[in-house]
Design a protein around this motif. Structure first.
Motif, mmCIF file in Angstrom:
data_model
loop_
_atom_site.group_PDB
_atom_site.id
_atom_site.type_symbol
_atom_site.label_atom_id
_atom_site.label_comp_id
_atom_site.label_asym_id
_atom_site.label_seq_id
_atom_site.Cartn_x
_atom_site.Cartn_y
_atom_site.Cartn_z
ATOM 1 N N ILE A 137 0.848 -1.199 0.000
ATOM 2 C CA ILE A 137 0.000 0.000 0.000
ATOM 3 C C ILE A 137 0.886 1.252 0.000
ATOM 4 O O ILE A 137 0.648 2.207 -0.748
ATOM 5 C CB ILE A 137 -0.938 0.012 1.231
ATOM 6 N N MET A 138 1.918 1.245 0.821
ATOM 7 C CA MET A 138 2.841 2.391 0.885
ATOM 8 C C MET A 138 3.498 2.627 -0.472
ATOM 9 O O MET A 138 3.482 3.750 -0.991
ATOM 10 C CB MET A 138 3.903 2.135 1.948
ATOM 11 N N LYS A 178 2.579 1.734 -3.455
ATOM 12 C CA LYS A 178 1.656 2.190 -4.490
ATOM 13 C C LYS A 178 1.111 3.584 -4.190
ATOM 14 O O LYS A 178 0.722 4.299 -5.113
ATOM 15 C CB LYS A 178 0.542 1.172 -4.675
ATOM 16 N N SER A 179 1.099 3.963 -2.912
ATOM 17 C CA SER A 179 0.712 5.336 -2.578
ATOM 18 C C SER A 179 1.788 6.304 -3.064
ATOM 19 O O SER A 179 1.480 7.370 -3.604
ATOM 20 C CB SER A 179 0.523 5.494 -1.066
ATOM 21 N N PHE A 180 3.046 5.925 -2.867
ATOM 22 C CA PHE A 180 4.146 6.748 -3.388
ATOM 23 C C PHE A 180 3.988 6.916 -4.900
ATOM 24 O O PHE A 180 4.071 8.023 -5.430
ATOM 25 C CB PHE A 180 5.508 6.090 -3.103
ATOM 26 N N GLU A 181 3.775 5.786 -5.557
ATOM 27 C CA GLU A 181 3.616 5.789 -7.014
ATOM 28 C C GLU A 181 2.483 6.697 -7.453
ATOM 29 O O GLU A 181 2.623 7.483 -8.392
ATOM 30 C CB GLU A 181 3.270 4.364 -7.458
ATOM 31 N N GLY A 182 1.347 6.570 -6.758
ATOM 32 C CA GLY A 182 0.159 7.344 -7.122
ATOM 33 C C GLY A 182 0.394 8.835 -6.980
ATOM 34 O O GLY A 182 0.053 9.627 -7.873
ATOM 35 N N MET A 183 1.005 9.239 -5.871
ATOM 36 C CA MET A 183 1.254 10.663 -5.658
ATOM 37 C C MET A 183 2.296 11.173 -6.635
ATOM 38 O O MET A 183 2.174 12.292 -7.155
ATOM 39 C CB MET A 183 1.676 10.905 -4.202
ATOM 40 N N ALA A 184 3.327 10.385 -6.899
ATOM 41 C CA ALA A 184 4.366 10.816 -7.838
ATOM 42 C C ALA A 184 3.757 11.028 -9.230
ATOM 43 O O ALA A 184 4.033 12.027 -9.901
ATOM 44 C CB ALA A 184 5.500 9.785 -7.903
ATOM 45 N N LYS A 185 2.901 10.100 -9.638
ATOM 46 C CA LYS A 185 2.234 10.226 -10.935
ATOM 47 C C LYS A 185 1.341 11.462 -10.963
ATOM 48 O O LYS A 185 1.335 12.221 -11.931
ATOM 49 C CB LYS A 185 1.376 8.984 -11.198
#
Lengths: 329, 329
Positions: free
Chosen positions: B227-228, B230-237
């Protein structure tokens, strides 16, 4: 006319910050009644437009959740009692989250039918151009499947009231988008969500897709939601830092920054968790809005605006009516 | 001389992408032996510099973890067996993560003493200017406290081998930095970590602090870690998308972008999960490096470079030696 109780103490910046926010809010909404709680000697000048209530104690940021039981003279506890006694619409505080959540739960009590209150927040939904509602982002440390399923209904009511989304699409946070993926409690919640006619449940969502637009409400347990929220925060901060480094690299990039500034400021505004206006504890008998502990006056005032919006949307009445309709076992 | 087995199939872009990456790698490291597995007719031209091994089947991206048991002719399964038979140093694949993890665990088997393999990845540590190692980011869905405690030791060995950090500081992911905060299993893992003389454990860390520099290794259960990540990924995107919008707002911001481009590219490079070079499954008898499913040749080649670094650091031997020393109950 709205009636708000403001916990003036407890933020990192102290009562001067809250006072500045309250003044701005008063200018914008002179008709609203404001009750300011805390060390009144620090914000005496507000007596001209607000009611001041004295509270001698301040719960510090690091205070544990149960601190509130014995800190009866604290501004936070007095503010909660004032909400009840004065039939006010909302309490706004920038104090310790743990203490704030337990004070609200203990003093205001749960709305009948609500199994567990949830901390809810909104993030820009870039795919749809509005906001995605996330809950629970940290009121609980563990949740049952039934609680998570209930969050979907509360979150849908919030999405309607706060963002005007008529038929919010609900998804369940998971480590994979396929059915069958997820934490043990998430897998248990899945069929409950699917069976609930009150919500438009459309399956799992990964954290990487939250901003992309396929969901209006995303539910999860409080621990996982908190990790997600703080991961967003961490990456946003890191990218902000890198952007600053990138723009100050040399003379050319500095010039570029000056030219692009208006565009850059849009990014900052969109992902500024301060501006988004804090989080709210849903499921208790009262609007309780938690501004960031490191709020500046702008952020705190924006939390008050959230409270105004939710008051006008009759959020508490809607949740109470919704849960009254649900048959209680 | 290193010896690598490459799963040429299974990425979103197919074998042409992998072939381009392999060619680049071969140019940079002509001394290394490369064994390419997959539909050999698609990459026949590589026969001049590599060994080709035919596998008629391709495990698709959406395949479940257990698919590998019956897909014996798939490039991924054949690649794992080839690693064992040819005593190669590493397998690199951009195929389905679930299938890759179970193929590696089932075929290569755990290193004696390892309770559970962990998927590990590195992120830029802006506070220290090197990398922070995160694990487990998704090999397991649930973990015991004992497994999480072991991740700390495996992660420390990885941090030493991959990033040259001599005495890595280990922290436990939690929803609060104070002792006593955390998920139920996290709270159980805390005293085990504290008692382990093999790691330099320094308490809890929140996800918002990962990039800030106080930890070299952060451990958590596989679900939370995923979850962490993919949260990083989501915010970066999301921030990347906002940046693009910001820069294309008007003529001035477009000019600004052109001037600041060199600085902006630095941001992209730093947070580019592709360039960071994939994730690795730690704890099995072989280096297994998983490139992103949507890798381009550059990203896939960078995953091969990670494999080269870890081969030179004798990562597997170090983990095996470390766990052999630990007394087995």
């Amino acid at each position: 006319m709205r009636k708000f109780v403001i916990d003036m103490m407890g933020s990192d910046a102290g009562s001067a910050m809250a006072l500045a926010a309250v003044k701005t809010y008063h200018k914008l909404h002179p008709e609203d009644a404001l009750i300011l709680v805390g060390k009144t000697e620090e914000f005496q000048e507000a007596a001209s437009f607000a009611t001041l209530v004295h509270a001698s104690d301040v719960i510090e940021m690091e205070a544990g959740a149960l601190e509130v039981i014995r800190r009866k003279e604290s501004s936070m506890v007095v503010a909660m009692h004032t909400l009840l006694e004065q039939h006010a619409d909302a309490v706004i505080s920038a104090g310790s989250t743990g203490a704030f959540l337990s004070a609200a739960t203990l003093i205001l009590k749960r709305i009948p039918g609500v199994l567990r209150p949830a901390l809810v927040t909104g993030f820009p939904n870039l795919g749809r151009g509005n906001f995605v509602t996330l809950l629970d982002v940290g009121a609980s440390n563990t949740n049952t499947a039934e609680e998570i399923a209930q969050f979907a209904y509360m979150g849908s009511l919030y999405s309607q009231g706060a963002y005007g989304i008529e038929k919010p699409i609900v998804k369940l946070l998971s480590n994979g988008s396929e059915e069958g993926k997820g934490s043990p409690v998430g897998k248990e919640a899945y069929p409950l969500l699917k069976a609930d006619p009150k919500v438009d449940f459309q399956g799992n969502i990964e954290a990487s897709q939250i901003f992309a637009g396929s969901a209006d409400v995303v539910v999860t347990d409080g621990y996982t939601g908190n990790i997600m929220l703080k991961s967003f925060e961490g990456m946003a901060k890191a990218m902000g830092k890198l952007m600053k480094q990138g723009f100050t690299k040399n003379f050319k990039t500095k010039m570029g920054y000056l030219l692009a500034k208006s565009g850059i400021d849009t990014i900052k505004d969109t992902m500024n968790t301060k501006k988004v206006g804090g989080a709210m504890l849903l499921g208790v008998n009262g609007l309780v809005v938690k501004a960031h502990g490191n709020s500046d006056p702008e952020a705190f005032e924006s939390a008050m605006e959230v409270a105004a919006k939710l008051t006008d949307a009759k959020m508490i009445e809607k949740i109470a009516a919704g849960f009254a309709k649900v048959e209680q076992k």
